[in-house]
Structures are given as C-alpha cells and as structure tokens.
Design a protein around this motif. Structure first.
Motif, short mmCIF file in Angstrom:
data_model
loop_
_atom_site.label_atom_id
_atom_site.label_comp_id
_atom_site.label_asym_id
_atom_site.label_seq_id
_atom_site.Cartn_x
_atom_site.Cartn_y
_atom_site.Cartn_z
N HIS A 269 -18.52 -10.41 -21.12
CA HIS A 269 -19.92 -10.49 -20.37
C HIS A 269 -19.82 -10.85 -18.88
O HIS A 269 -20.71 -10.24 -18.02
CB HIS A 269 -21.15 -11.43 -21.02
CG HIS A 269 -22.33 -11.25 -20.63
ND1 HIS A 269 -22.99 -10.17 -20.42
CD2 HIS A 269 -23.03 -12.22 -20.22
CE1 HIS A 269 -24.25 -10.30 -19.82
NE2 HIS A 269 -24.28 -11.83 -19.67
N VAL B 14 -18.26 -8.05 -16.92
CA VAL B 14 -19.44 -6.95 -16.73
C VAL B 14 -20.07 -7.44 -15.64
O VAL B 14 -20.80 -6.51 -14.84
CB VAL B 14 -20.07 -6.55 -18.15
CG1 VAL B 14 -21.40 -5.76 -17.85
CG2 VAL B 14 -19.08 -6.10 -18.91
N GLU C 199 -16.28 -12.55 -26.17
CA GLU C 199 -17.32 -11.53 -25.78
C GLU C 199 -18.07 -12.26 -24.70
O GLU C 199 -18.67 -11.37 -23.86
CB GLU C 199 -18.22 -11.63 -27.01
CG GLU C 199 -17.68 -10.84 -28.35
CD GLU C 199 -18.49 -10.62 -29.28
OE1 GLU C 199 -19.51 -10.10 -29.17
OE2 GLU C 199 -18.20 -11.08 -30.45
N GLU D 7 -23.17 0.19 -23.51
CA GLU D 7 -24.47 -0.34 -24.28
C GLU D 7 -25.20 -0.42 -23.08
O GLU D 7 -26.39 -0.10 -23.10
CB GLU D 7 -24.10 -1.65 -25.02
CG GLU D 7 -23.48 -1.36 -26.28
CD GLU D 7 -23.19 -2.74 -26.82
OE1 GLU D 7 -23.47 -3.71 -26.46
OE2 GLU D 7 -22.87 -2.74 -28.08
N GLN D 8 -24.81 -0.79 -21.87
CA GLN D 8 -25.72 -0.77 -20.53
C GLN D 8 -25.94 0.69 -20.03
O GLN D 8 -26.83 0.62 -19.09
CB GLN D 8 -25.06 -1.63 -19.84
CG GLN D 8 -25.11 -3.18 -20.23
CD GLN D 8 -24.76 -4.27 -19.09
OE1 GLN D 8 -24.65 -3.84 -17.98
NE2 GLN D 8 -24.40 -5.33 -19.43
N GLN E 41 -17.28 -1.82 -24.31
CA GLN E 41 -18.42 -1.65 -25.39
C GLN E 41 -19.68 -2.27 -24.55
O GLN E 41 -20.65 -1.51 -24.41
CB GLN E 41 -18.21 -2.53 -26.56
CG GLN E 41 -19.35 -2.46 -27.47
CD GLN E 41 -19.34 -1.04 -27.91
OE1 GLN E 41 -18.40 -0.53 -28.59
NE2 GLN E 41 -20.68 -0.55 -28.24
N GLN E 42 -19.55 -3.25 -23.94
CA GLN E 42 -20.84 -3.86 -23.20
C GLN E 42 -21.29 -2.94 -22.06
O GLN E 42 -22.41 -2.79 -21.85
CB GLN E 42 -20.52 -5.24 -22.67
CG GLN E 42 -20.50 -6.31 -23.77
CD GLN E 42 -20.15 -7.47 -23.40
OE1 GLN E 42 -20.49 -8.13 -22.11
NE2 GLN E 42 -19.50 -8.67 -23.99
N PHE F 198 -14.14 -5.33 -25.57
CA PHE F 198 -15.60 -5.77 -25.49
C PHE F 198 -16.14 -5.49 -24.21
O PHE F 198 -17.38 -5.38 -24.19
CB PHE F 198 -15.37 -7.52 -25.79
CG PHE F 198 -14.91 -7.86 -26.90
CD1 PHE F 198 -15.65 -7.70 -28.03
CD2 PHE F 198 -13.43 -8.17 -27.33
CE1 PHE F 198 -15.41 -8.17 -29.38
CE2 PHE F 198 -13.22 -8.77 -28.48
CZ PHE F 198 -13.83 -8.37 -29.58
#
Length: 324
Positions: free
Chosen positions: A217, A220, A213, A22-23, A18-19, A15
C-alpha cells in the motif's frame, strides 16, 4: 495512470499489482516469466531480461507508462539502465530500496566501529561508508555486486528529466515471504513446546517490520502521488517491537500458551547463535510518508500476523526457499 513494474511477481509485487488494478490503473509487468504467479485480468505482460532493456524500447513506448516501478534494483548498472532507457518515455520512477543502506546496518554487521546510535533512523541519517557489504563474506556474483546505495544515486540522478522516488523498506513479513521469518517459531508452537529459547541479545533487538500488504500500500501511494517525486521515504510500522515481543504476539494469535526464554549465547546450538552487534537497533522513523503522502496501514497488526500464520501453516515444507 499507467504503471510499468519491473519484477512484480515475487513476494511484494503481486500485492502491489493487485492494489493498482483495484484502483483502476493500467498495469504492465516486465520480467523473465520464471514465476507461476497469476496476475489479475487486464495486466499486460512483457517478457524479457532487464539486462537487455534497450531491446524492448518499442514495447515500452507503446505502453507509455507514467511511472516505472522497479521492484528489484540490486545492482548499479541495472538502475542506470532503467534511468537511461525510460528518460523521455516515463514521467517518474520509483525504486524499492532497503534499510540496509544506513550506517546503523553496518554497525550491526561489524563493518562500522562507530558508537551505537540509540536514536530513530530518519531519511537523513548517515548511510554506510562501505559499499558492497557482503563482498567477500558470501559467495556468488549477486553478493559481490549487490548494493542499494549506488542504485539510489542512479534513480535520483536526473531530478528534472526523470524524477525518482526511493522507498527504504523494513523487514517485511507475510504470505509469499520466501524467508519464512516466523516459520521455525510457528513449527515449535505446532509441536506444543512449553518454551521457546532465543539468545537474549536477539530477543531484545528492535528492527522495524512491516506486513506485506501494508508495504504494498505504501508503494502504491508513492507510485500514484506526484508529491513523491525526488523524495526518499522510510516505510514500516509505527511501533518497533523487540523481537521477543513479535514471537510472543505470534504465539498469542496462534493460541500458544508457552513462554519465551532469553538465554546466553553459550546455551544455544551454533545454528541459533549470532555475533552481530545487536546493541544497535534499526528503529526507523516512518512519519514522512505518513505526513506527506497520507500513508497508513490498511491491515491491522493482529490481522497481519493471523494471515501470516495461516499461510505458513498451509505452505508445504518443500516450498521453503532461500532468498537470492
């Protein structure tokens, strides 16, 4: 930003990857390749054992990470190896720690006889005085040498040369959780039992949780925000519920209409009893990461429970594994 992740294919790591992708960040993962986790396109993979980090210095320099994120720092020697290897290569490090560093955790396990503290646990709350809490109580080299406290000290040991960030995680639940924290209760709900029984001390026990998730976050945010340098943060939900309420909320999302009965220890089989000191709660104050880094949950509580239930119901019983 370039981020090198040590681990990255277990429970929380995918997760996080992935984040970050995506950023728009460049991501590389360093691990032994024992997981069949599919990573997003563009993620660089460096295969190797963290016990041999110096052998990969050339590849690390070629990737030139801004931040190194260690998802699996279990032993002091491994933490020191990361700090020594990436000094002069990376600008910062972030390590995943745990609420088990706190004195309150030792009280729960009977390793600290000081009075119960009813207050919230902040980042400055007392840590355990006894290291290697599981040594002698569980078999195996992992439990003999596991302790996050020395790892934290290692990662924070070079504040000028290689600033570190420590994230103390709560109980994490959600898809990919190999401890399947709600599985036994969901199974009972599937069977349609009219009531779920649990030891009353456990039902009233409060320990900060976090949906996977949302925890990813928070990680991240710490990885990508320079303000996290040389800081320690608790991570988890704003509200900490008694465990009976967690199970009740799972039942509500599932559509289960039964009741939860809190009973005396003697009324349960041995496998469902606990002698832990559950008068000591683990309610963590997570205001610092919210205030300083602007963290907030990206998945609402009810939706996190729904996704967890859906994953548990589609995961075959043979996939259940113990945490190691």
């Amino acid at each position: 930003m370039k981020v090198l992740i040590i681990g990255g294919t277990g429970f929380i790591g995918p997760f996080v990857v992935q984040q970050l992708v995506e950023q728009g960040h460049a991501v590389a993962v360093f691990n032994r390749g024992r997981s069949d986790t599919k990573l997003p396109d563009g993620v660089q993979v460096i295969r190797g054992d963290r016990q041999e980090l110096p052998k990969f210095v050339g590849q690390f320099k070629q990737f030139a990470p801004d931040v190194v994120l260690d998802m699996i720092p279990f032993f002091e020697k491994d933490a020191l190896a990361v700090v020594n290897t990436f000094q002069g290569i990376a600008r910062r490090t972030v390590m995943i720690s745990s609420g088990d560093v706190y004195q309150a955790f030792a009280r729960i396990h009977g390793k600290d006889q000081s009075p119960v503290d009813p207050g919230m646990i902040t980042e400055s709350s007392p840590l355990r005085s006894q290291l290697f809490l599981y040594r002698g109580s569980r078999t195996g080299e992992f439990f003999d040498n596991y302790d996050k406290i020395p790892c934290e000290k290692a990662y924070l040991s070079k504040p000028n040369l290689l600033p570190g960030t420590v994230l103390r995680l709560p109980v994490v639940y959600g898809p990919r959780d190999n401890q399947h924290r709600f599985r036994s209760y969901i199974d009972q709900m599937v069977e349609g039992v009219p009531a779920i029984r649990m030891q009353k001390e456990w039902g009233n026990f409060q320990w900060t949780h976090g949906y996977v998730e949302n925890i990813a976050h928070a990680i991240v945010r710490a990885v990508t925000d320079e303000r996290a340098a040389n800081r320690i943060y608790n991570v988890g939900d704003v509200e900490t519920r008694p465990f009976k309420d967690w199970v009740r909320d799972v039942g509500t999302q599932f559509g289960w209409q039964g009741e939860i009965l809190l009973v005396d220890q003697e009324e349960l089989p041995d496998s469902e009893r606990t002698n832990a000191n559950l008068e000591q709660h683990m309610i963590c104050d997570t205001s610092a990461i919210r205030r300083e880094l602007g963290y907030e949950e990206i998945v609402p509580y009810e939706e996190g429970l729904r996704r967890t239930i859906e994953w548990e119901r589609t995961t075959d019983e043979s996939d259940l594994t113990d945490i190691t």
